[in-house]
Design an enzyme around this catalytic site. Sequence first.
Site, short mmCIF file in Angstrom:
data_model
loop_
_atom_site.label_atom_id
_atom_site.label_comp_id
_atom_site.label_asym_id
_atom_site.label_seq_id
_atom_site.Cartn_x
_atom_site.Cartn_y
_atom_site.Cartn_z
N LYS A 13 0.83 -1.21 0.00
CA LYS A 13 0.00 0.00 0.00
C LYS A 13 0.87 1.27 0.00
O LYS A 13 0.63 2.19 -0.77
CB LYS A 13 -0.93 0.02 1.23
CG LYS A 13 -1.87 -1.18 1.32
CD LYS A 13 -2.78 -1.10 2.53
CE LYS A 13 -2.07 -1.15 3.88
NZ LYS A 13 -1.37 -2.43 4.14
N ARG A 88 -10.11 0.87 8.32
CA ARG A 88 -9.70 -0.49 8.66
C ARG A 88 -10.81 -1.23 9.42
O ARG A 88 -10.60 -2.38 9.80
CB ARG A 88 -8.46 -0.43 9.56
CG ARG A 88 -7.15 -0.77 8.85
CD ARG A 88 -6.05 -0.75 9.89
NE ARG A 88 -4.84 -1.41 9.48
CZ ARG A 88 -3.80 -0.79 8.90
NH1 ARG A 88 -3.85 0.48 8.62
NH2 ARG A 88 -2.73 -1.48 8.60
N ARG A 127 11.40 -5.86 4.98
CA ARG A 127 11.10 -4.41 4.94
C ARG A 127 11.97 -3.61 5.90
O ARG A 127 12.15 -3.99 7.05
CB ARG A 127 9.62 -4.21 5.30
CG ARG A 127 9.26 -2.78 5.64
CD ARG A 127 7.81 -2.50 5.44
NE ARG A 127 6.93 -3.11 6.43
CZ ARG A 127 5.61 -2.96 6.42
NH1 ARG A 127 5.03 -2.24 5.47
NH2 ARG A 127 4.88 -3.53 7.34
N ARG A 161 10.44 -1.69 11.65
CA ARG A 161 9.31 -1.42 12.53
C ARG A 161 9.24 -2.47 13.64
O ARG A 161 9.35 -3.66 13.35
CB ARG A 161 8.02 -1.42 11.72
CG ARG A 161 7.80 -0.09 11.00
CD ARG A 161 6.69 -0.16 10.01
NE ARG A 161 5.48 -0.80 10.53
CZ ARG A 161 4.36 -0.92 9.83
NH1 ARG A 161 4.30 -0.43 8.59
NH2 ARG A 161 3.32 -1.52 10.32
N ARG A 172 -1.48 -8.95 13.38
CA ARG A 172 -1.95 -7.91 12.46
C ARG A 172 -2.73 -8.55 11.30
O ARG A 172 -3.72 -7.99 10.84
CB ARG A 172 -0.76 -7.10 11.94
CG ARG A 172 -0.25 -6.12 13.02
CD ARG A 172 1.15 -5.62 12.73
NE ARG A 172 1.27 -5.00 11.43
CZ ARG A 172 2.40 -4.97 10.73
NH1 ARG A 172 3.50 -5.52 11.22
NH2 ARG A 172 2.43 -4.38 9.57
P1 ADP Z 1 0.81 -1.86 7.35
O1 ADP Z 1 1.52 -0.91 6.43
O2 ADP Z 1 1.66 -3.04 7.69
O3 ADP Z 1 -0.53 -2.26 6.81
P2 ADP Z 1 0.28 0.47 8.98
O4 ADP Z 1 1.56 1.21 9.00
O5 ADP Z 1 -0.78 0.94 8.05
O6 ADP Z 1 0.57 -1.10 8.73
O7 ADP Z 1 -0.35 0.44 10.44
C1 ADP Z 1 0.44 0.09 11.57
C2 ADP Z 1 -0.45 -0.02 12.80
O8 ADP Z 1 -1.07 1.25 13.06
C3 ADP Z 1 -1.60 -1.00 12.71
O9 ADP Z 1 -1.22 -2.34 13.02
C4 ADP Z 1 -2.59 -0.42 13.73
O10 ADP Z 1 -2.18 -0.74 15.06
C5 ADP Z 1 -2.39 1.09 13.55
N1 ADP Z 1 -3.33 1.65 12.56
C6 ADP Z 1 -3.03 2.22 11.36
N2 ADP Z 1 -4.13 2.62 10.72
C7 ADP Z 1 -5.18 2.30 11.52
C8 ADP Z 1 -6.60 2.42 11.43
N3 ADP Z 1 -7.17 2.99 10.34
N4 ADP Z 1 -7.35 1.97 12.45
C9 ADP Z 1 -6.81 1.43 13.55
N5 ADP Z 1 -5.48 1.27 13.72
C10 ADP Z 1 -4.67 1.69 12.71
P1 ADP Z 2 2.21 -1.88 3.18
O1 ADP Z 2 2.24 -0.37 3.16
O2 ADP Z 2 0.98 -2.43 2.52
O3 ADP Z 2 2.39 -2.45 4.54
P2 ADP Z 2 4.81 -1.68 1.84
O4 ADP Z 2 4.55 -0.77 0.70
O5 ADP Z 2 5.54 -1.14 3.00
O6 ADP Z 2 3.43 -2.40 2.29
O7 ADP Z 2 5.59 -2.96 1.25
C1 ADP Z 2 6.07 -3.98 2.11
C2 ADP Z 2 7.50 -4.37 1.69
O8 ADP Z 2 7.45 -5.04 0.42
C3 ADP Z 2 8.44 -3.18 1.49
O9 ADP Z 2 9.73 -3.57 1.91
C4 ADP Z 2 8.41 -2.91 -0.02
O10 ADP Z 2 9.65 -2.38 -0.48
C5 ADP Z 2 8.17 -4.32 -0.57
N1 ADP Z 2 7.30 -4.32 -1.77
C6 ADP Z 2 6.22 -3.53 -2.03
N2 ADP Z 2 5.63 -3.86 -3.20
C7 ADP Z 2 6.35 -4.90 -3.71
C8 ADP Z 2 6.25 -5.71 -4.90
N3 ADP Z 2 5.27 -5.50 -5.80
N4 ADP Z 2 7.15 -6.69 -5.07
C9 ADP Z 2 8.14 -6.91 -4.15
N5 ADP Z 2 8.28 -6.20 -3.01
C10 ADP Z 2 7.40 -5.21 -2.78
#
Ligand code: ADP
Ligand code: ADP
Length: 225
Positions: A13, A88, A127, A161, A172
Amino acid sequence: MNIILVGPPGAGKGTQSKILEERYGARQIATGDMLRAEVASGSPIGLEAKAVMEAGKLVSDDILVRMLRERLARPDCAGGVILDGFPRTLPQAEALEALFKETGRHLDAVIVLELDGDALVERIAGRFACAECGAGYHRLFRPTRVKGVCDKCGSTKFVHRPDDSPDVVRRRLAAYNEQTSPILPFYEARGLVRKVNGMAPMATVAASIEEALRRSGVQARQIAV
Ligand code: ADP
Ligand code: ADP
Ligand code: ZN
Protein backbone atom coordinates in the site's frame (compact mmCIF):
# COMPACT_ATOMS: atom_id res chain seq x y z
CA MET A 1 -9.09 11.82 -7.31
CA ASN A 2 -10.01 10.28 -3.96
CA ILE A 3 -9.28 6.58 -3.51
CA ILE A 4 -8.76 3.99 -0.80
CA LEU A 5 -5.99 1.39 -0.94
CA VAL A 6 -6.88 -1.76 0.99
CA GLY A 7 -4.65 -4.73 1.63
CA PRO A 8 -3.15 -6.83 4.40
CA PRO A 9 0.06 -5.71 6.16
CA GLY A 10 3.00 -5.73 3.73
CA ALA A 11 0.77 -5.79 0.63
CA GLY A 12 2.47 -2.76 -0.93
CA LYS A 13 0.00 0.00 0.00
CA GLY A 14 2.73 2.47 0.97
CA THR A 15 4.86 1.63 -2.06
CA GLN A 16 1.97 2.06 -4.50
CA SER A 17 0.70 5.22 -2.75
CA LYS A 18 4.01 6.95 -3.46
CA ILE A 19 3.80 6.01 -7.16
CA LEU A 20 0.16 7.17 -7.34
CA GLU A 21 0.96 10.53 -5.68
CA GLU A 22 3.19 11.41 -8.64
CA ARG A 23 0.93 10.01 -11.34
CA TYR A 24 -2.33 11.51 -10.10
CA GLY A 25 -1.30 14.59 -8.11
CA ALA A 26 -3.12 13.32 -5.03
CA ARG A 27 -1.82 13.20 -1.46
CA GLN A 28 -1.05 9.96 0.41
CA ILE A 29 -2.67 9.80 3.85
CA ALA A 30 -1.03 6.91 5.72
CA THR A 31 -2.66 6.50 9.14
CA GLY A 32 0.09 4.09 10.27
CA ASP A 33 2.74 6.77 9.54
CA MET A 34 0.63 9.40 11.31
CA LEU A 35 0.29 7.17 14.38
CA ARG A 36 4.03 6.40 14.41
CA ALA A 37 4.71 10.16 14.36
CA GLU A 38 2.36 10.59 17.34
CA VAL A 39 4.19 7.81 19.20
CA ALA A 40 7.58 9.37 18.41
CA SER A 41 6.47 12.78 19.67
CA GLY A 42 5.01 11.35 22.88
CA SER A 43 1.65 13.09 22.32
CA PRO A 44 -1.46 11.91 24.22
CA ILE A 45 -2.63 10.00 21.11
CA GLY A 46 0.84 8.49 20.80
CA LEU A 47 0.84 7.37 24.43
CA GLU A 48 -2.49 5.65 23.93
CA ALA A 49 -1.58 4.10 20.56
CA LYS A 50 1.89 2.75 21.34
CA ALA A 51 0.98 -0.42 23.26
CA VAL A 52 -1.93 -1.18 20.93
CA MET A 53 0.30 -1.00 17.85
CA GLU A 54 3.04 -3.06 19.47
CA ALA A 55 0.45 -5.74 20.20
CA GLY A 56 -0.65 -5.79 16.54
CA LYS A 57 -4.16 -4.59 17.36
CA LEU A 58 -6.16 -1.71 15.94
CA VAL A 59 -6.17 1.73 17.55
CA SER A 60 -9.66 2.98 18.48
CA ASP A 61 -12.03 4.18 15.78
CA ASP A 62 -12.57 7.41 17.72
CA ILE A 63 -8.92 8.43 17.53
CA LEU A 64 -8.60 7.45 13.88
CA VAL A 65 -11.71 9.26 12.72
CA ARG A 66 -10.70 12.42 14.58
CA MET A 67 -7.17 12.27 13.12
CA LEU A 68 -8.49 11.77 9.60
CA ARG A 69 -11.06 14.55 9.85
CA GLU A 70 -8.31 17.03 10.80
CA ARG A 71 -5.90 15.73 8.17
CA LEU A 72 -8.41 15.95 5.30
CA ALA A 73 -9.18 19.58 6.17
CA ARG A 74 -5.61 20.68 5.41
CA PRO A 75 -4.94 22.49 2.13
CA ASP A 76 -2.58 19.82 0.73
CA CYS A 77 -5.55 17.43 0.49
CA ALA A 78 -7.51 19.74 -1.81
CA GLY A 79 -6.24 18.00 -4.97
CA GLY A 80 -7.38 14.56 -3.80
CA VAL A 81 -6.20 11.84 -1.46
CA ILE A 82 -4.94 8.27 -1.48
CA LEU A 83 -6.04 6.70 1.79
CA ASP A 84 -3.42 4.13 2.85
CA GLY A 85 -4.48 2.14 5.90
CA PHE A 86 -7.85 3.83 6.49
CA PRO A 87 -10.61 2.72 6.86
CA ARG A 88 -9.70 -0.49 8.66
CA THR A 89 -13.08 -1.22 10.30
CA LEU A 90 -16.71 -0.94 9.29
CA PRO A 91 -17.38 1.98 11.69
CA GLN A 92 -14.41 3.82 10.12
CA ALA A 93 -15.84 3.21 6.63
CA GLU A 94 -19.20 4.58 7.74
CA ALA A 95 -17.61 7.63 9.37
CA LEU A 96 -15.58 8.26 6.23
CA GLU A 97 -18.68 8.14 4.06
CA ALA A 98 -20.38 10.73 6.30
CA LEU A 99 -17.26 12.92 6.31
CA PHE A 100 -16.95 12.83 2.51
CA LYS A 101 -20.62 13.71 2.15
CA GLU A 102 -20.27 16.60 4.58
CA THR A 103 -17.23 18.03 2.79
CA GLY A 104 -18.42 17.36 -0.77
CA ARG A 105 -15.66 14.85 -1.52
CA HIS A 106 -16.34 12.04 -4.00
CA LEU A 107 -14.86 8.55 -3.55
CA ASP A 108 -13.70 7.25 -6.94
CA ALA A 109 -12.54 3.72 -6.18
CA VAL A 110 -11.42 1.21 -3.56
CA ILE A 111 -8.34 -0.64 -4.80
CA VAL A 112 -7.83 -4.00 -3.09
CA LEU A 113 -4.36 -5.55 -3.24
CA GLU A 114 -4.61 -9.36 -3.14
CA LEU A 115 -1.68 -11.51 -1.99
CA ASP A 116 -1.19 -14.88 -0.39
CA GLY A 117 0.15 -15.28 3.14
CA ASP A 118 3.64 -16.51 2.19
CA ALA A 119 4.26 -13.45 0.03
CA LEU A 120 3.20 -11.15 2.89
CA VAL A 121 5.59 -12.81 5.32
CA GLU A 122 8.44 -12.41 2.81
CA ARG A 123 7.54 -8.75 2.20
CA ILE A 124 7.47 -7.89 5.88
CA ALA A 125 10.58 -9.88 6.78
CA GLY A 126 12.68 -7.83 4.33
CA ARG A 127 11.10 -4.41 4.94
CA PHE A 128 13.17 -1.54 6.34
CA ALA A 129 13.08 2.24 6.12
CA CYS A 130 15.41 5.23 6.24
CA ALA A 131 15.53 6.59 9.80
CA GLU A 132 15.86 10.18 8.51
CA CYS A 133 13.40 10.56 5.61
CA GLY A 134 11.23 7.44 5.99
CA ALA A 135 11.88 6.13 2.45
CA GLY A 136 10.83 2.48 2.27
CA TYR A 137 13.05 -0.38 1.07
CA HIS A 138 13.17 -4.17 0.89
CA ARG A 139 16.27 -6.29 1.45
CA LEU A 140 15.62 -8.34 -1.74
CA PHE A 141 13.02 -6.48 -3.81
CA ARG A 142 14.02 -2.86 -3.32
CA PRO A 143 17.54 -2.49 -1.95
CA THR A 144 19.29 0.89 -1.73
CA ARG A 145 21.40 1.70 -4.82
CA VAL A 146 24.53 2.01 -2.66
CA LYS A 147 24.65 -0.49 0.17
CA GLY A 148 23.89 1.16 3.52
CA VAL A 149 23.07 4.60 2.03
CA CYS A 150 19.55 6.01 1.53
CA ASP A 151 18.86 6.81 -2.16
CA LYS A 152 16.72 9.80 -1.25
CA CYS A 153 18.64 11.62 1.50
CA GLY A 154 22.05 9.95 1.88
CA SER A 155 21.46 8.90 5.48
CA THR A 156 23.20 5.74 6.69
CA LYS A 157 20.68 5.04 9.47
CA PHE A 158 17.85 2.59 8.89
CA VAL A 159 15.06 1.18 11.03
CA HIS A 160 12.83 -1.89 11.20
CA ARG A 161 9.31 -1.42 12.53
CA PRO A 162 8.96 -3.00 15.98
CA ASP A 163 5.60 -4.47 14.92
CA ASP A 164 7.16 -6.29 11.94
CA SER A 165 8.28 -9.17 14.18
CA PRO A 166 6.73 -12.56 13.20
CA ASP A 167 4.39 -12.95 16.20
CA VAL A 168 3.01 -9.40 15.93
CA VAL A 169 2.60 -9.81 12.15
CA ARG A 170 0.41 -12.86 12.80
CA ARG A 171 -1.83 -10.74 15.02
CA ARG A 172 -1.95 -7.91 12.46
CA LEU A 173 -3.00 -10.42 9.78
CA ALA A 174 -5.74 -11.71 12.08
CA ALA A 175 -6.91 -8.12 12.66
CA TYR A 176 -7.05 -7.63 8.89
CA ASN A 177 -9.08 -10.79 8.32
CA GLU A 178 -11.47 -10.20 11.22
CA GLN A 179 -11.91 -6.41 11.31
CA THR A 180 -10.81 -4.97 7.96
CA SER A 181 -12.05 -7.47 5.37
CA PRO A 182 -15.71 -6.75 6.38
CA ILE A 183 -15.35 -3.31 4.76
CA LEU A 184 -15.13 -5.00 1.33
CA PRO A 185 -18.83 -5.94 1.07
CA PHE A 186 -19.65 -2.38 2.20
CA TYR A 187 -17.78 -0.97 -0.80
CA GLU A 188 -18.83 -3.77 -3.16
CA ALA A 189 -22.44 -2.74 -2.50
CA ARG A 190 -21.46 0.73 -3.74
CA GLY A 191 -19.77 -0.66 -6.88
CA LEU A 192 -16.39 0.80 -5.92
CA VAL A 193 -14.17 -2.27 -5.44
CA ARG A 194 -11.37 -2.97 -7.95
CA LYS A 195 -9.25 -6.05 -7.16
CA VAL A 196 -5.61 -6.04 -8.21
CA ASN A 197 -3.02 -8.82 -8.09
CA GLY A 198 -0.51 -7.57 -5.53
CA MET A 199 1.96 -10.44 -6.05
CA ALA A 200 3.48 -9.00 -9.23
CA PRO A 201 6.58 -6.76 -9.36
CA MET A 202 6.02 -3.14 -8.22
CA ALA A 203 5.77 -1.63 -11.72
CA THR A 204 3.27 -4.29 -12.83
CA VAL A 205 1.08 -3.68 -9.79
CA ALA A 206 1.24 0.07 -10.52
CA ALA A 207 0.12 -0.55 -14.12
CA SER A 208 -2.78 -2.75 -12.93
CA ILE A 209 -3.92 -0.04 -10.53
CA GLU A 210 -3.75 2.55 -13.29
CA GLU A 211 -5.90 0.32 -15.49
CA ALA A 212 -8.38 -0.23 -12.66
CA LEU A 213 -8.60 3.52 -12.07
CA ARG A 214 -9.17 4.12 -15.76
CA ARG A 215 -12.12 1.74 -15.56
CA SER A 216 -13.40 3.86 -12.67
CA GLY A 217 -13.14 6.96 -14.86
CA VAL A 218 -9.95 8.37 -13.33
CA GLN A 219 -7.14 9.38 -15.70
CA ALA A 220 -3.47 9.78 -14.77
CA ARG A 221 -1.84 13.18 -15.26
CA GLN A 222 -0.14 13.85 -18.55
CA ILE A 223 3.59 13.78 -17.90
CA ALA A 224 5.25 16.80 -19.54
CA VAL A 225 8.09 15.82 -21.89
P1 ADP B 1 0.81 -1.86 7.35
O1 ADP B 1 1.52 -0.91 6.43
O2 ADP B 1 1.66 -3.04 7.69
O3 ADP B 1 -0.53 -2.26 6.81
P2 ADP B 1 0.28 0.47 8.98
O4 ADP B 1 1.56 1.21 9.00
O5 ADP B 1 -0.78 0.94 8.05
O6 ADP B 1 0.57 -1.10 8.73
O7 ADP B 1 -0.35 0.44 10.44
C1 ADP B 1 0.44 0.09 11.57
C2 ADP B 1 -0.45 -0.02 12.80
O8 ADP B 1 -1.07 1.25 13.06
C3 ADP B 1 -1.60 -1.00 12.71
O9 ADP B 1 -1.22 -2.34 13.02
C4 ADP B 1 -2.59 -0.42 13.73
O10 ADP B 1 -2.18 -0.74 15.06
C5 ADP B 1 -2.39 1.09 13.55
N1 ADP B 1 -3.33 1.65 12.56
C6 ADP B 1 -3.03 2.22 11.36
N2 ADP B 1 -4.13 2.62 10.72
C7 ADP B 1 -5.18 2.30 11.52
C8 ADP B 1 -6.60 2.42 11.43
N3 ADP B 1 -7.17 2.99 10.34
N4 ADP B 1 -7.35 1.97 12.45
C9 ADP B 1 -6.81 1.43 13.55
N5 ADP B 1 -5.48 1.27 13.72
C10 ADP B 1 -4.67 1.69 12.71
P1 ADP C 1 2.21 -1.88 3.18
O1 ADP C 1 2.24 -0.37 3.16
O2 ADP C 1 0.98 -2.43 2.52
O3 ADP C 1 2.39 -2.45 4.54
P2 ADP C 1 4.81 -1.68 1.84
O4 ADP C 1 4.55 -0.77 0.70
O5 ADP C 1 5.54 -1.14 3.00
O6 ADP C 1 3.43 -2.40 2.29
O7 ADP C 1 5.59 -2.96 1.25
C1 ADP C 1 6.07 -3.98 2.11
C2 ADP C 1 7.50 -4.37 1.69
O8 ADP C 1 7.45 -5.04 0.42
C3 ADP C 1 8.44 -3.18 1.49
O9 ADP C 1 9.73 -3.57 1.91
C4 ADP C 1 8.41 -2.91 -0.02
O10 ADP C 1 9.65 -2.38 -0.48
C5 ADP C 1 8.17 -4.32 -0.57
N1 ADP C 1 7.30 -4.32 -1.77
C6 ADP C 1 6.22 -3.53 -2.03
N2 ADP C 1 5.63 -3.86 -3.20
C7 ADP C 1 6.35 -4.90 -3.71
C8 ADP C 1 6.25 -5.71 -4.90
N3 ADP C 1 5.27 -5.50 -5.80
N4 ADP C 1 7.15 -6.69 -5.07
C9 ADP C 1 8.14 -6.91 -4.15
N5 ADP C 1 8.28 -6.20 -3.01
C10 ADP C 1 7.40 -5.21 -2.78
ZN1 ZN D 1 16.54 8.83 3.61
